[in-house]
Write a protein that holds these residues in place. Structure first.
Motif, PDB file in Angstrom:
ATOM      1  N   UNK A  98       0.835  -1.209   0.000  1.00  0.00           N
ATOM      2  CA  UNK A  98       0.000   0.000   0.000  1.00  0.00           C
ATOM      3  C   UNK A  98       0.868   1.258   0.000  1.00  0.00           C
ATOM      4  N   UNK A  99       1.965   1.229   0.718  1.00  0.00           N
ATOM      5  CA  UNK A  99       2.880   2.380   0.735  1.00  0.00           C
ATOM      6  C   UNK A  99       3.522   2.567  -0.642  1.00  0.00           C
ATOM      7  N   UNK A 100       3.965   1.471  -1.245  1.00  0.00           N
ATOM      8  CA  UNK A 100       4.599   1.563  -2.566  1.00  0.00           C
ATOM      9  C   UNK A 100       3.623   2.063  -3.629  1.00  0.00           C
ATOM     10  N   UNK A 101       2.385   1.616  -3.560  1.00  0.00           N
ATOM     11  CA  UNK A 101       1.373   2.078  -4.521  1.00  0.00           C
ATOM     12  C   UNK A 101       1.078   3.555  -4.298  1.00  0.00           C
ATOM     13  N   UNK A 102       0.966   3.966  -3.050  1.00  0.00           N
ATOM     14  CA  UNK A 102       0.722   5.384  -2.755  1.00  0.00           C
ATOM     15  C   UNK A 102       1.878   6.247  -3.254  1.00  0.00           C
ATOM     16  N   UNK A 103       3.103   5.764  -3.095  1.00  0.00           N
ATOM     17  CA  UNK A 103       4.268   6.506  -3.594  1.00  0.00           C
ATOM     18  C   UNK A 103       4.230   6.630  -5.113  1.00  0.00           C
ATOM     19  N   UNK A 104       3.806   5.576  -5.800  1.00  0.00           N
ATOM     20  CA  UNK A 104       3.687   5.633  -7.265  1.00  0.00           C
ATOM     21  C   UNK A 104       2.634   6.662  -7.662  1.00  0.00           C
ATOM     22  N   UNK A 105       1.529   6.699  -6.939  1.00  0.00           N
ATOM     23  CA  UNK A 105       0.490   7.684  -7.222  1.00  0.00           C
ATOM     24  C   UNK A 105       0.973   9.108  -7.022  1.00  0.00           C
ATOM     25  N   UNK A 106       1.712   9.331  -5.945  1.00  0.00           N
ATOM     26  CA  UNK A 106       2.257  10.666  -5.683  1.00  0.00           C
ATOM     27  C   UNK A 106       3.247  11.053  -6.783  1.00  0.00           C
ATOM     28  N   UNK A 107       4.091  10.115  -7.179  1.00  0.00           N
ATOM     29  CA  UNK A 107       5.054  10.384  -8.257  1.00  0.00           C
ATOM     30  C   UNK A 107       4.334  10.790  -9.544  1.00  0.00           C
ATOM     31  N   UNK A 108       3.334  10.026  -9.926  1.00  0.00           N
ATOM     32  CA  UNK A 108       2.593  10.337 -11.159  1.00  0.00           C
ATOM     33  C   UNK A 108       1.875  11.678 -11.020  1.00  0.00           C
ATOM     34  N   UNK A 109       1.307  11.954  -9.867  1.00  0.00           N
ATOM     35  CA  UNK A 109       0.605  13.227  -9.657  1.00  0.00           C
ATOM     36  C   UNK A 109       1.565  14.413  -9.798  1.00  0.00           C
ATOM     37  N   UNK A 110       2.768  14.276  -9.254  1.00  0.00           N
ATOM     38  CA  UNK A 110       3.715  15.382  -9.287  1.00  0.00           C
ATOM     39  C   UNK A 110       4.435  15.533 -10.623  1.00  0.00           C
ATOM     40  N   UNK A 111       4.725  14.417 -11.296  1.00  0.00           N
ATOM     41  CA  UNK A 111       5.600  14.476 -12.464  1.00  0.00           C
ATOM     42  C   UNK A 111       4.943  14.022 -13.767  1.00  0.00           C
ATOM     43  N   UNK A 112       3.618  13.954 -13.825  1.00  0.00           N
ATOM     44  CA  UNK A 112       2.968  13.510 -15.063  1.00  0.00           C
ATOM     45  C   UNK A 112       3.098  14.570 -16.158  1.00  0.00           C
ATOM     46  N   UNK A 113       3.023  14.115 -17.393  1.00  0.00           N
ATOM     47  CA  UNK A 113       3.037  15.010 -18.543  1.00  0.00           C
ATOM     48  C   UNK A 113       1.779  15.879 -18.472  1.00  0.00           C
ATOM     49  N   UNK A 114       1.934  17.162 -18.672  1.00  0.00           N
ATOM     50  CA  UNK A 114       0.791  18.072 -18.541  1.00  0.00           C
ATOM     51  C   UNK A 114      -0.294  17.794 -19.575  1.00  0.00           C
ATOM     52  N   UNK A 115       0.046  17.109 -20.659  1.00  0.00           N
ATOM     53  CA  UNK A 115      -0.956  16.754 -21.662  1.00  0.00           C
ATOM     54  C   UNK A 115      -1.766  15.524 -21.251  1.00  0.00           C
TER      55      UNK A 115
END
Length: 160
Positions: A98-115
């Motif tokens: 659950x921690x690893x999945x939450x970290x992946x979500x935070x990473x995608x939220x912060x660094x996703x392509x703006x498109x």
């Protein structure tokens, strides 16, 4: 006889879940948006893909431990210290997952392509974190029940 069939069925379900998860892990990077024009080496050299693969190890450990616990149930060894160890392992792996999945979500939220719109991925992350926490809580409850049963057995056995 019916109990044995149920256990074998549940073990088959666990194996099927593992196979489906493995297929998804291999197939999804090939069809994901930014990877449609990349070659296989470029796709599988992505650090995020490697993070997902490493994080998925805990998921497969949970499946293996659940399979093993079902075999203990079939052998009438559910009330043993081995079962408690398996349940603790499932609990800790689910928490880590659950921690690893939450970290992946935070990473995608912060660094996703703006498109790109990460809402779908974030929803899947939230659901997966919730399921992992439910699995950890369930394993914890079963662990306490098994410990209680073992303690009750010890109290009721005559002293030699």
């Amino acid at each position: 006889m019916m109990k044995k069939i149920s256990i074998v069925f549940l073990q088959a379900v666990i194996v099927l879940i593992g196979i489906v998860a493995l297929v998804i892990l291999i197939w999804t990077p090939l069809t994901e948006g930014r990877a449609t024009n990349l070659d296989a080496f470029s796709i599988y050299s992505d650090p995020f893909i490697w993070y997902v693969y490493v994080a998925s190890i805990t998921f497969f450990i949970i499946l293996y431990k659940a399979f093993k616990l079902l075999s203990y149930i079939g052998q009438h060894r559910v009330c043993s210290s081995s079962s408690i160890k398996i349940l603790k392992s499932i609990k800790y792996c689910a928490i880590v997952l659950s921690i690893l999945i939450a970290m992946a979500g935070v990473y995608i939220k912060l660094f996703h392509n703006l498109e790109d719109d990460p809402a779908g991925f974030l929803a899947i992350c939230a659901l997966s974190v919730f399921v992992s926490i439910v699995i950890a809580a369930t394993a914890n409850v079963f662990e306490m029940v098994v410990q209680h049963v073992i303690a009750m057995k010890a109290e009721n056995e005559p002293a030699n």
